[in-house]
Design a protein around this motif. Structure first.
Motif, PDB file in Angstrom:
ATOM      1  N   ALA A 315       0.673  -0.954  -0.163  1.00  0.00           N
ATOM      2  CA  ALA A 315       0.456  -0.187  -0.016  1.00  0.00           C
ATOM      3  C   ALA A 315       1.016   0.934  -0.121  1.00  0.00           C
ATOM      4  O   ALA A 315       0.448   2.641  -0.296  1.00  0.00           O
ATOM      5  N   GLN A 316       2.269   1.470   0.745  1.00  0.00           N
ATOM      6  CA  GLN A 316       2.471   2.374   0.746  1.00  0.00           C
ATOM      7  C   GLN A 316       4.304   2.043   0.127  1.00  0.00           C
ATOM      8  O   GLN A 316       5.486   3.277   0.017  1.00  0.00           O
ATOM      9  N   CYS A 317       3.503   1.650  -1.760  1.00  0.00           N
ATOM     10  CA  CYS A 317       5.103   1.201  -1.857  1.00  0.00           C
ATOM     11  C   CYS A 317       4.221   1.658  -3.494  1.00  0.00           C
ATOM     12  O   CYS A 317       4.365   0.908  -4.289  1.00  0.00           O
ATOM     13  N   PRO A 318       4.141   2.689  -3.745  1.00  0.00           N
ATOM     14  CA  PRO A 318       3.639   3.415  -4.765  1.00  0.00           C
ATOM     15  C   PRO A 318       4.433   3.364  -5.821  1.00  0.00           C
ATOM     16  O   PRO A 318       5.404   3.465  -5.651  1.00  0.00           O
ATOM     17  N   MET A 319       4.376   3.100  -7.284  1.00  0.00           N
ATOM     18  CA  MET A 319       5.149   3.102  -8.570  1.00  0.00           C
ATOM     19  C   MET A 319       5.095   4.591  -9.146  1.00  0.00           C
ATOM     20  O   MET A 319       3.556   6.042  -8.376  1.00  0.00           O
ATOM     21  N   VAL A 320       5.627   5.101  -9.854  1.00  0.00           N
ATOM     22  CA  VAL A 320       5.893   7.059 -10.524  1.00  0.00           C
ATOM     23  C   VAL A 320       4.780   7.446 -11.203  1.00  0.00           C
ATOM     24  O   VAL A 320       3.993   7.915 -11.269  1.00  0.00           O
ATOM     25  N   TRP A 321       3.868   5.905 -11.752  1.00  0.00           N
ATOM     26  CA  TRP A 321       2.414   5.839 -12.177  1.00  0.00           C
ATOM     27  C   TRP A 321       1.476   5.885 -11.471  1.00  0.00           C
ATOM     28  O   TRP A 321       0.254   5.549 -12.121  1.00  0.00           O
ATOM     29  N   ASP A 322       1.200   5.746 -10.601  1.00  0.00           N
ATOM     30  CA  ASP A 322       0.533   5.258  -9.034  1.00  0.00           C
ATOM     31  C   ASP A 322       0.085   6.896  -8.628  1.00  0.00           C
ATOM     32  O   ASP A 322       0.154   7.827  -7.996  1.00  0.00           O
ATOM     33  N   TYR A 323      -1.056   7.484  -9.148  1.00  0.00           N
ATOM     34  CA  TYR A 323      -1.649   8.980  -8.984  1.00  0.00           C
ATOM     35  C   TYR A 323      -1.905   8.832  -7.847  1.00  0.00           C
ATOM     36  O   TYR A 323      -3.293   8.059  -7.759  1.00  0.00           O
ATOM     37  N   ALA A 324      -2.344   9.624  -7.668  1.00  0.00           N
ATOM     38  CA  ALA A 324      -2.963  10.081  -5.885  1.00  0.00           C
ATOM     39  C   ALA A 324      -4.214   9.958  -5.989  1.00  0.00           C
ATOM     40  O   ALA A 324      -4.655  11.310  -6.957  1.00  0.00           O
ATOM     41  N   ASP A 325      -5.901   9.266  -6.110  1.00  0.00           N
ATOM     42  CA  ASP A 325      -7.103   9.509  -5.649  1.00  0.00           C
ATOM     43  C   ASP A 325      -8.101   9.158  -7.464  1.00  0.00           C
ATOM     44  O   ASP A 325      -8.200   9.563  -8.060  1.00  0.00           O
ATOM     45  N   GLY A 326      -5.675   8.308  -8.084  1.00  0.00           N
ATOM     46  CA  GLY A 326      -6.283   8.345  -9.520  1.00  0.00           C
ATOM     47  C   GLY A 326      -6.752   8.932 -10.591  1.00  0.00           C
ATOM     48  O   GLY A 326      -6.954   9.391 -11.727  1.00  0.00           O
ATOM     49  N   VAL A 327      -6.292  10.245 -10.271  1.00  0.00           N
ATOM     50  CA  VAL A 327      -5.753  11.657 -11.251  1.00  0.00           C
ATOM     51  C   VAL A 327      -5.241  11.649 -11.629  1.00  0.00           C
ATOM     52  O   VAL A 327      -4.272  11.948 -11.017  1.00  0.00           O
ATOM     53  N   ASP A 328      -5.141  11.661 -13.643  1.00  0.00           N
ATOM     54  CA  ASP A 328      -3.101  11.923 -14.068  1.00  0.00           C
ATOM     55  C   ASP A 328      -2.768  13.284 -13.323  1.00  0.00           C
ATOM     56  O   ASP A 328      -3.498  13.920 -14.384  1.00  0.00           O
ATOM     57  N   THR A 329      -2.607  13.281 -13.126  1.00  0.00           N
ATOM     58  CA  THR A 329      -1.809  14.306 -12.821  1.00  0.00           C
ATOM     59  C   THR A 329      -0.773  15.793 -14.175  1.00  0.00           C
ATOM     60  O   THR A 329      -1.092  16.095 -15.050  1.00  0.00           O
ATOM     61  N   MET A 330      -0.078  14.056 -14.849  1.00  0.00           N
ATOM     62  CA  MET A 330       0.509  14.506 -15.423  1.00  0.00           C
ATOM     63  C   MET A 330      -0.035  15.065 -16.910  1.00  0.00           C
ATOM     64  O   MET A 330      -0.221  16.290 -17.759  1.00  0.00           O
ATOM     65  N   GLU A 331      -1.660  14.265 -16.927  1.00  0.00           N
ATOM     66  CA  GLU A 331      -2.041  14.569 -18.462  1.00  0.00           C
ATOM     67  C   GLU A 331      -2.944  15.714 -17.758  1.00  0.00           C
ATOM     68  O   GLU A 331      -3.130  17.040 -18.994  1.00  0.00           O
ATOM     69  N   PHE A 332      -2.777  16.170 -16.412  1.00  0.00           N
ATOM     70  CA  PHE A 332      -3.289  17.790 -16.022  1.00  0.00           C
ATOM     71  C   PHE A 332      -2.079  18.602 -16.627  1.00  0.00           C
ATOM     72  O   PHE A 332      -3.945  20.021 -17.154  1.00  0.00           O
ATOM     73  N   LEU A 333      -1.556  18.350 -15.881  1.00  0.00           N
ATOM     74  CA  LEU A 333      -0.865  18.978 -16.081  1.00  0.00           C
ATOM     75  C   LEU A 333      -0.524  19.807 -18.389  1.00  0.00           C
ATOM     76  O   LEU A 333      -0.101  20.560 -18.587  1.00  0.00           O
ATOM     77  N   LEU A 334      -0.205  18.961 -19.402  1.00  0.00           N
ATOM     78  CA  LEU A 334       0.524  18.552 -20.457  1.00  0.00           C
ATOM     79  C   LEU A 334      -1.152  20.150 -20.608  1.00  0.00           C
ATOM     80  O   LEU A 334      -1.020  19.841 -22.659  1.00  0.00           O
ATOM     81  N   LYS A 335      -2.534  19.653 -20.563  1.00  0.00           N
ATOM     82  CA  LYS A 335      -3.193  20.282 -21.134  1.00  0.00           C
ATOM     83  C   LYS A 335      -3.560  21.581 -20.537  1.00  0.00           C
ATOM     84  O   LYS A 335      -4.444  22.789 -21.768  1.00  0.00           O
ATOM     85  N   LEU A 336      -2.486  22.026 -19.775  1.00  0.00           N
ATOM     86  CA  LEU A 336      -3.016  23.427 -19.221  1.00  0.00           C
ATOM     87  C   LEU A 336      -2.189  25.075 -20.528  1.00  0.00           C
ATOM     88  O   LEU A 336      -1.509  24.420 -21.350  1.00  0.00           O
TER      89      LEU A 336
END
Length: 336
Positions: A315-336
């Protein structure tokens, strides 16, 4: 800076963190505890291990590959970082800088020394990053916002930042599922999901679903070695307080001397307390889990047998592609 420059810098940061000696990690822990007594050496070391895993070159490149990153028009992205576990804001720090935007980071008062130390190390590796971020107290100049907080603070964030693109994260917790057929090693791993960071993280298991008639004896036996948590005075204070409340209110519960377990429909348990709820069938379980999916960060089960879950102990070993709350942070950033 090119994307390749940014990747190489973060990979080198991971290498340097991995090479920290036990004495170095003690220094980091002392820095952290000067602001937050919960951040002891074991938990700071665990958080550092998690970051070094994220920064493995293979994982970074696998994470970034699907986005086809290109040059962006830099925006100022304000990030309100949480401080419940050591360096919990690192993934947002990484995401904003890797995307090519400019980071305005509002640090939690509980986690300032470690995040500043990471930032200093990164600039030492790649000086160009000095012009890519700053630590601030106010986010009035931010073009977009990423904020993490409680349900109460989230309402404030949503109001205050309503006119700007934003990701607002609210209270979530993690859930364990037991069948009664788990081995001792499985139950020991589940203990890691409960006790790591003293249960302060949203990826900590605070509640388990168990079959009707489930006995917690084997779970307690598998985690007897964790009694040292009482060496931390703040944990012991929480345990003593919560035990007294249960006794005064005559709430039926189980107690192994350093952990309390009792039945509750609530999701987020106090420190030292594990809630449980029973299910009568797999269909019943799925219905109950579905009803709370918007409040759930992670579900764990033995070897990840339940669909949508991960194995106990991870549970406390998230991979770099495991986003908090299931919200894709990188996708959000690239749409700005």
């Amino acid at each position: 800076m090119t994307l390749e420059n940014r990747i190489e810098a973060f990979v080198e940061l991971g290498r340097q963190l991995k090479s920290l000696t036990p004495e170095d990690r003690q220094v980091w822990a002392r820095m952290a505890q000067s602001r937050n007594p919960w951040f002891d050496e074991e938990n700071v070391s665990s958080a550092l291990n998690g970051i070094t895993q994220m920064l493995e070159e293979q994982y970074l490149r696998e994470w970034l590959y699907p986005y086809h990153l290109k040059q962006v028009t830099p925006k100022k992205v304000g990030v309100v970082m949480a401080g419940n576990i050591p360096m919990v804001g690192f993934h947002d720090f990484l995401s904003v800088l890797m995307s090519g935007h400019y980071l305005l980071a509002k640090l939690s008062s509980n986690d300032q020394p470690l995040m500043r130390r990471l930032a200093d190390m990164l600039v030492g590796i790649e000086p160009a990053f000095a012009n890519q971020f700053e630590f601030v107290e106010m986010l009035k100049d931010a073009d977009a916002i990423i904020a993490t907080g409680s349900d109460n603070t989230a309402r404030y964030f949503e109001y205050y930042f309503a006119k700007r693109p934003h990701i607002i994260r609210k209270n979530r917790t993690s859930i364990g599922v037991l069948t009664g057929h788990e081995e001792a090693d499985d139950l020991k791993a589940l203990g890691e999901d409960f006790f790591r960071y003293y249960g302060l993280g949203c990826r900590n298991v605070s509640k388990v679903f168990v079959p009707e008639g489930y006995k917690f004896d084997k779970f307690f036996e598998a985690n007897e070695h964790r009694s040292k948590v009482l060496d931390h005075h703040k944990y012991q204070n929480n345990y003593d307080y919560n035990k007294s409340i249960l006794l005064v209110n005559r709430v039926p519960h189980f107690d192994n001397g350093f952990m309390l377990v009792h039945e509750s429909e609530n999701l987020v348990s106090p420190i030292s307390v594990l809630f449980y709820e029973t299910f009568s069938s797999l269909t019943d379980l799925r219905e109950k889990l579905n009803a709370i999916k918007d409040k759930t960060q992670v579900i764990v089960s033995a070897h990840g047998w339940l669909e949508g879950s991960i194995p106990f102990g991870e549970a406390q070993c998230p991979m770099v592609w495991d986003y908090a709350d299931g919200v894709d942070t990188m996708e959000f950033l690239l749409k700005l």
